[in-house]
Design a protein around this motif. Structure first.
Motif, short mmCIF file in Angstrom:
data_model
loop_
_atom_site.label_atom_id
_atom_site.label_comp_id
_atom_site.label_asym_id
_atom_site.label_seq_id
_atom_site.Cartn_x
_atom_site.Cartn_y
_atom_site.Cartn_z
N GLN A 79 0.54 -1.16 0.03
CA GLN A 79 -0.36 0.15 -0.42
C GLN A 79 0.79 1.00 -0.03
OE1 GLN A 79 -2.58 -0.09 3.33
NE2 GLN A 79 -4.46 1.86 2.38
N VAL A 85 -4.64 -1.10 -2.71
CA VAL A 85 -5.71 -0.35 -1.72
C VAL A 85 -6.80 -1.41 -1.23
CG1 VAL A 85 -5.59 2.19 -3.59
CG2 VAL A 85 -7.35 -0.01 -3.34
N ARG A 103 -4.41 -1.68 -7.98
CA ARG A 103 -4.45 -0.97 -8.49
C ARG A 103 -3.89 -1.10 -9.97
NH1 ARG A 103 -0.96 3.92 -6.97
NH2 ARG A 103 -2.83 5.18 -8.56
N GLU A 105 -3.90 0.35 -12.94
CA GLU A 105 -2.95 0.80 -13.88
C GLU A 105 -1.56 0.65 -13.55
OE1 GLU A 105 -4.39 3.20 -9.03
OE2 GLU A 105 -4.98 2.02 -11.12
N ARG A 106 -1.76 0.52 -12.28
CA ARG A 106 0.10 -0.18 -12.17
C ARG A 106 0.79 -0.67 -13.29
NH1 ARG A 106 2.95 1.70 -7.46
NH2 ARG A 106 5.01 1.85 -8.66
#
Length: 160
Positions: A79, A85, A103, A105-106
């Motif tokens: 985190q 998250v 996440r 998007e990573r």
């Protein structure tokens, strides 16, 4: 050489090749982890979350074969680094319950790091027919299942 002896030899060769593969993948993962700034256990947990998530921390601990306290430390690091998250369900029966989500998007960062291995695997697979790839994929899935079963047995057996 008789068929029984030949079968034993071939089985030993398969086991030796799998052992070599395990070592090479461990080395690759260590290099990957260094580039991504992830400990081996953190990368394993992140991969499990990406594959099977969102997950509760207790489900992640079971899937990873880790103590829940260890998973808490892993999740704290993931985190802080922005990989996951933790989310609460305000309408759930236990408002304290947390779900862990990657996440997504990573993920491009991860894909970029694995691009070399993925390209090598694409080239390797070009040499096999569809039927052979189906056989190989089935063998690898069954090998994964055997590893899962062996790990569960080890986890359940008392320490010497």
């Amino acid at each position: 050489m008789d068929s029984v002896a030949n079968r034993r030899r071939l089985t030993r060769e398969v086991k030796a090749a799998l052992r070599d593969l395990n070592l090479q993948l461990s080395l690759l993962n260590r290099q990957f982890g260094t580039k991504a700034e992830l400990k081996d256990v953190d990368w394993s947990c992140l991969d499990l979350i990406n594959l099977h998530g969102p997950l509760s921390p207790s489900t992640l601990a079971r899937r990873a074969g880790l103590h829940p306290a260890t998973v808490t430390g892993v999740l704290d690091r993931l985190q802080r680094a922005g990989w996951i998250v933790r989310e609460r369900d305000p309408d759930g029966p236990d408002r304290r319950a947390v779900t862990v989500r990657a996440r997504r998007e990573r993920n491009q960062e991860l894909f970029r790091l694995f691009a070399g291995m993925n390209a090598e695997m694409d080239r390797l697979c070009e040499d096999y027919t569809d039927e052979q790839l189906t056989l190989i994929a089935g063998f690898l899935r069954r090998t994964t299942g055997a590893g899962h079963t062996a790990a569960e047995r080890l986890a359940g057996s008392p320490d010497p």
